[in-house]
Design a protein around this motif. Structure first.
Motif, PDB file in Angstrom:
ATOM      1  N   ALA A 102      -2.697 -12.465   0.590  1.00  0.00           N
ATOM      2  CA  ALA A 102      -1.236 -12.386   0.618  1.00  0.00           C
ATOM      3  C   ALA A 102      -0.755 -11.120  -0.082  1.00  0.00           C
ATOM      4  O   ALA A 102       0.155 -10.431   0.396  1.00  0.00           O
ATOM      5  N   LEU A 103      -1.368 -10.793  -1.216  1.00  0.00           N
ATOM      6  CA  LEU A 103      -1.011  -9.581  -1.949  1.00  0.00           C
ATOM      7  C   LEU A 103      -1.308  -8.344  -1.112  1.00  0.00           C
ATOM      8  O   LEU A 103      -0.502  -7.400  -1.057  1.00  0.00           O
ATOM      9  N   LEU A 104      -2.439  -8.354  -0.454  1.00  0.00           N
ATOM     10  CA  LEU A 104      -2.846  -7.214   0.362  1.00  0.00           C
ATOM     11  C   LEU A 104      -1.918  -7.037   1.563  1.00  0.00           C
ATOM     12  O   LEU A 104      -1.497  -5.911   1.878  1.00  0.00           O
ATOM     13  N   ARG A 105      -1.584  -8.125   2.205  1.00  0.00           N
ATOM     14  CA  ARG A 105      -0.671  -8.063   3.348  1.00  0.00           C
ATOM     15  C   ARG A 105       0.694  -7.513   2.923  1.00  0.00           C
ATOM     16  O   ARG A 105       1.285  -6.671   3.603  1.00  0.00           O
ATOM     17  N   SER A 106       1.173  -7.980   1.801  1.00  0.00           N
ATOM     18  CA  SER A 106       2.473  -7.524   1.306  1.00  0.00           C
ATOM     19  C   SER A 106       2.459  -6.024   1.037  1.00  0.00           C
ATOM     20  O   SER A 106       3.422  -5.310   1.363  1.00  0.00           O
ATOM     21  N   ALA A 107       1.359  -5.530   0.466  1.00  0.00           N
ATOM     22  CA  ALA A 107       1.256  -4.098   0.157  1.00  0.00           C
ATOM     23  C   ALA A 107       1.225  -3.263   1.439  1.00  0.00           C
ATOM     24  O   ALA A 107       1.845  -2.185   1.500  1.00  0.00           O
ATOM     25  N   ILE A 108       0.511  -3.729   2.453  1.00  0.00           N
ATOM     26  CA  ILE A 108       0.457  -2.998   3.728  1.00  0.00           C
ATOM     27  C   ILE A 108       1.839  -2.949   4.378  1.00  0.00           C
ATOM     28  O   ILE A 108       2.271  -1.916   4.901  1.00  0.00           O
ATOM     29  N   GLU A 109       2.541  -4.060   4.324  1.00  0.00           N
ATOM     30  CA  GLU A 109       3.879  -4.126   4.928  1.00  0.00           C
ATOM     31  C   GLU A 109       4.883  -3.245   4.210  1.00  0.00           C
ATOM     32  O   GLU A 109       5.883  -2.808   4.803  1.00  0.00           O
ATOM     33  N   GLN A 110       4.653  -2.947   2.915  1.00  0.00           N
ATOM     34  CA  GLN A 110       5.606  -2.162   2.121  1.00  0.00           C
ATOM     35  C   GLN A 110       5.263  -0.675   2.044  1.00  0.00           C
ATOM     36  O   GLN A 110       5.921   0.078   1.327  1.00  0.00           O
ATOM     37  N   LEU A 111       4.258  -0.242   2.783  1.00  0.00           N
ATOM     38  CA  LEU A 111       3.895   1.172   2.768  1.00  0.00           C
ATOM     39  C   LEU A 111       5.048   2.040   3.280  1.00  0.00           C
ATOM     40  O   LEU A 111       5.765   1.649   4.208  1.00  0.00           O
ATOM     41  N   THR A 112       5.215   3.201   2.681  1.00  0.00           N
ATOM     42  CA  THR A 112       6.253   4.143   3.114  1.00  0.00           C
ATOM     43  C   THR A 112       5.625   5.519   3.328  1.00  0.00           C
ATOM     44  O   THR A 112       4.557   5.824   2.778  1.00  0.00           O
ATOM     45  N   LEU A 113       6.312   6.349   4.116  1.00  0.00           N
ATOM     46  CA  LEU A 113       5.775   7.650   4.479  1.00  0.00           C
ATOM     47  C   LEU A 113       6.159   8.724   3.472  1.00  0.00           C
ATOM     48  O   LEU A 113       7.184   8.650   2.811  1.00  0.00           O
ATOM     49  N   GLY A 114       5.285   9.746   3.382  1.00  0.00           N
ATOM     50  CA  GLY A 114       5.538  10.898   2.524  1.00  0.00           C
ATOM     51  C   GLY A 114       5.141  12.168   3.244  1.00  0.00           C
ATOM     52  O   GLY A 114       5.096  12.209   4.475  1.00  0.00           O
ATOM     53  N   GLN A 115       4.790  13.205   2.496  1.00  0.00           N
ATOM     54  CA  GLN A 115       4.425  14.484   3.085  1.00  0.00           C
ATOM     55  C   GLN A 115       2.996  14.857   2.701  1.00  0.00           C
ATOM     56  O   GLN A 115       2.465  14.398   1.696  1.00  0.00           O
ATOM     57  N   ALA A 116       2.376  15.693   3.549  1.00  0.00           N
ATOM     58  CA  ALA A 116       1.027  16.222   3.336  1.00  0.00           C
ATOM     59  C   ALA A 116      -0.028  15.133   3.540  1.00  0.00           C
ATOM     60  O   ALA A 116       0.297  13.961   3.767  1.00  0.00           O
ATOM     61  N   THR A 117      -1.308  15.533   3.458  1.00  0.00           N
ATOM     62  CA  THR A 117      -2.409  14.608   3.716  1.00  0.00           C
ATOM     63  C   THR A 117      -3.559  14.898   2.759  1.00  0.00           C
ATOM     64  O   THR A 117      -4.237  15.925   2.892  1.00  0.00           O
ATOM     65  N   ALA A 118      -3.781  14.013   1.800  1.00  0.00           N
ATOM     66  CA  ALA A 118      -4.821  14.213   0.782  1.00  0.00           C
ATOM     67  C   ALA A 118      -6.009  13.284   1.069  1.00  0.00           C
ATOM     68  O   ALA A 118      -6.194  12.259   0.403  1.00  0.00           O
ATOM     69  N   ILE A 119      -6.807  13.657   2.055  1.00  0.00           N
ATOM     70  CA  ILE A 119      -7.937  12.812   2.454  1.00  0.00           C
ATOM     71  C   ILE A 119      -8.988  12.752   1.350  1.00  0.00           C
ATOM     72  O   ILE A 119      -9.513  11.683   1.017  1.00  0.00           O
ATOM     73  N   GLY A 120      -9.313  13.897   0.758  1.00  0.00           N
ATOM     74  CA  GLY A 120     -10.323  13.923  -0.305  1.00  0.00           C
ATOM     75  C   GLY A 120      -9.925  13.052  -1.479  1.00  0.00           C
ATOM     76  O   GLY A 120     -10.743  12.289  -2.014  1.00  0.00           O
ATOM     77  N   ASP A 121      -8.665  13.152  -1.900  1.00  0.00           N
ATOM     78  CA  ASP A 121      -8.185  12.332  -3.016  1.00  0.00           C
ATOM     79  C   ASP A 121      -8.257  10.844  -2.677  1.00  0.00           C
ATOM     80  O   ASP A 121      -8.543  10.015  -3.556  1.00  0.00           O
ATOM     81  N   ALA A 122      -8.000  10.502  -1.418  1.00  0.00           N
ATOM     82  CA  ALA A 122      -8.039   9.091  -1.012  1.00  0.00           C
ATOM     83  C   ALA A 122      -9.449   8.524  -1.136  1.00  0.00           C
ATOM     84  O   ALA A 122      -9.640   7.393  -1.606  1.00  0.00           O
ATOM     85  N   VAL A 123     -10.443   9.316  -0.751  1.00  0.00           N
ATOM     86  CA  VAL A 123     -11.832   8.856  -0.853  1.00  0.00           C
ATOM     87  C   VAL A 123     -12.219   8.632  -2.312  1.00  0.00           C
ATOM     88  O   VAL A 123     -12.826   7.610  -2.668  1.00  0.00           O
ATOM     89  N   VAL A 124     -11.867   9.571  -3.166  1.00  0.00           N
ATOM     90  CA  VAL A 124     -12.214   9.452  -4.583  1.00  0.00           C
ATOM     91  C   VAL A 124     -11.482   8.275  -5.232  1.00  0.00           C
ATOM     92  O   VAL A 124     -12.056   7.528  -6.041  1.00  0.00           O
ATOM     93  N   ALA A 125     -10.213   8.072  -4.884  1.00  0.00           N
ATOM     94  CA  ALA A 125      -9.451   6.943  -5.432  1.00  0.00           C
ATOM     95  C   ALA A 125     -10.080   5.619  -5.009  1.00  0.00           C
ATOM     96  O   ALA A 125     -10.191   4.681  -5.815  1.00  0.00           O
ATOM     97  N   ALA A 126     -10.508   5.544  -3.760  1.00  0.00           N
ATOM     98  CA  ALA A 126     -11.158   4.318  -3.277  1.00  0.00           C
ATOM     99  C   ALA A 126     -12.485   4.093  -3.986  1.00  0.00           C
ATOM    100  O   ALA A 126     -12.819   2.971  -4.382  1.00  0.00           O
ATOM    101  N   ARG A 127     -13.240   5.183  -4.184  1.00  0.00           N
ATOM    102  CA  ARG A 127     -14.514   5.062  -4.899  1.00  0.00           C
ATOM    103  C   ARG A 127     -14.302   4.592  -6.332  1.00  0.00           C
ATOM    104  O   ARG A 127     -15.040   3.724  -6.839  1.00  0.00           O
ATOM    105  N   ASP A 128     -13.302   5.147  -7.013  1.00  0.00           N
ATOM    106  CA  ASP A 128     -13.030   4.742  -8.397  1.00  0.00           C
ATOM    107  C   ASP A 128     -12.622   3.266  -8.469  1.00  0.00           C
ATOM    108  O   ASP A 128     -12.985   2.561  -9.422  1.00  0.00           O
ATOM    109  N   ALA A 129     -11.877   2.797  -7.475  1.00  0.00           N
ATOM    110  CA  ALA A 129     -11.481   1.382  -7.461  1.00  0.00           C
ATOM    111  C   ALA A 129     -12.696   0.477  -7.285  1.00  0.00           C
ATOM    112  O   ALA A 129     -12.769  -0.604  -7.883  1.00  0.00           O
TER     113      ALA A 129
END
Length: 316
Positions: A148-175
């Motif tokens: 339920a928490l995960l679904r709520s977070a996906i539904e509340q996503l909002t858009l921004g600018q630029a694309t930080a793919i490398g940072d996303a991989v590292v953030a996921a790894r740290d989690a």
């Protein structure tokens, strides 16, 4: 299917001999009946012949023996078993190009729907987290079994600018590293599923992020989402072309041992998610299935007894 004790199959040799002997006896009986030339008298002596029914108990009995022999040979089958502490991080691109309408209604909305369906299909025991990335990466939900928490977070996503793919991989790894107290010394079996429609334009390089994920043995499966015809309406008659760019995503998957996918519609994206969901977080394990053969043998034994009693009023 494989057998752990194939030596037991040698018992099929005497079984084959038994079948051959039965066929031979039946042929001799048929020749003897033909020699009895007084057919009228034969019909009076045995007016009701069982015909094919008399062979049924024998055939089913032989099947019983064959099934039991196979059970003794300990057959095994490959099954998919959920991994303990399995962790999946979903990295979701929320850059402005996800507003493109080449996928109805937009790339962003269709991707949200597919991500929600993916999360719902994962086994409840899987830890699943969410990373949102545009100009930077944020762990929106650490690995959890709270759907339920995960679904709520996906539904509340909002858009921004630029694309930080490398940072996303590292953030996921740290989690993943922070999953529990064991994670530092005994990392959980983990997988990162990253969806994006463009090249890396912010933060660390994809190459350096791939090296860190590969060092921790965390495969990154990537999905290039969108088409070559994607455009974003900036207003005032201004149109920005945002064709999908999968080169960086393909290299990222290749360097980390993950899989690369392309999806040009919401349906294709959902199919990709289903394919990933069926492969990550599981291991293939061989399990013995001899019980099924023994159970089938007992059923055929009961059929043998039932047909013999019903048709001939005697046990075989």
């Amino acid at each position: 299917m494989s057998l752990r004790s194939p030596g037991w199959l040698l018992l099929l040799v005497p079984l084959a001999g038994l079948i051959a002997a039965y066929v031979l006896v039946q042929r001799r009986r048929s020749r003897y009946a033909v020699r009895f030339t007084n057919l009228d008298l034969l019909d009076k002596v045995a007016p009701r012949r069982p015909g094919w029914r008399r062979h049924v108990p024998a055939a089913v009995f032989c099947a019983t023996l064959g099934l039991l022999v196979l059970g003794f040979a300990r057959p095994t089958a490959e099954v998919q078993v959920p991994r303990e502490r399995a962790t999946i991080m979903v990295a979701f691109d929320t850059s402005g190009s996800m507003e493109a309408t080449d996928v109805e209604p937009t790339r962003f909305v269709a991707a949200q729907r597919a991500a929600l369906a993916f999360v719902d299909r994962l086994p409840e025991r899987f830890n699943t987290g969410l990373v949102s990335f545009n100009g930077s990466a944020t762990v929106a939900v650490p690995p959890t079994t709270d759907r339920a928490l995960l679904r709520s977070a996906i539904e509340q996503l909002t858009l921004g600018q630029a694309t930080a793919i490398g940072d996303a991989v590292v953030a996921a790894r740290d989690a993943i590293r922070a999953l529990d107290r064991q994670a530092a010394t005994e990392p959980p079996p983990a997988h990162i599923v990253l969806l994006s429609d463009g090249a890396n334009t912010s933060g660390r390089t994809v190459e350096s992020a791939a090296e860190e994920a590969a060092r921790d043995r965390i495969p990154v499966s990537t999905i290039a989402y969108g088409t070559e015809d994607g455009v974003v309406d900036l207003g005032g008659g201004r149109i920005l072309q945002v064709p999908v760019d999968g080169t960086a995503l393909e290299n990222l998957a290749s360097r980390t041992g993950g899989d690369y996918h392309e999806a040009a519609s919401g349906e294709e994206l959902q199919a990709v998610y289903e394919d990933i969901g069926s492969s990550v977080g599981h291991r293939t394990e061989e399990r013995e299935i001899w019980q099924w053969f023994v159970a089938a043998g007992l059923v055929t034994a009961l059929v043998t007894a039932a047909t013999s009693l019903l048709w001939f009023s005697r046990l075989p």
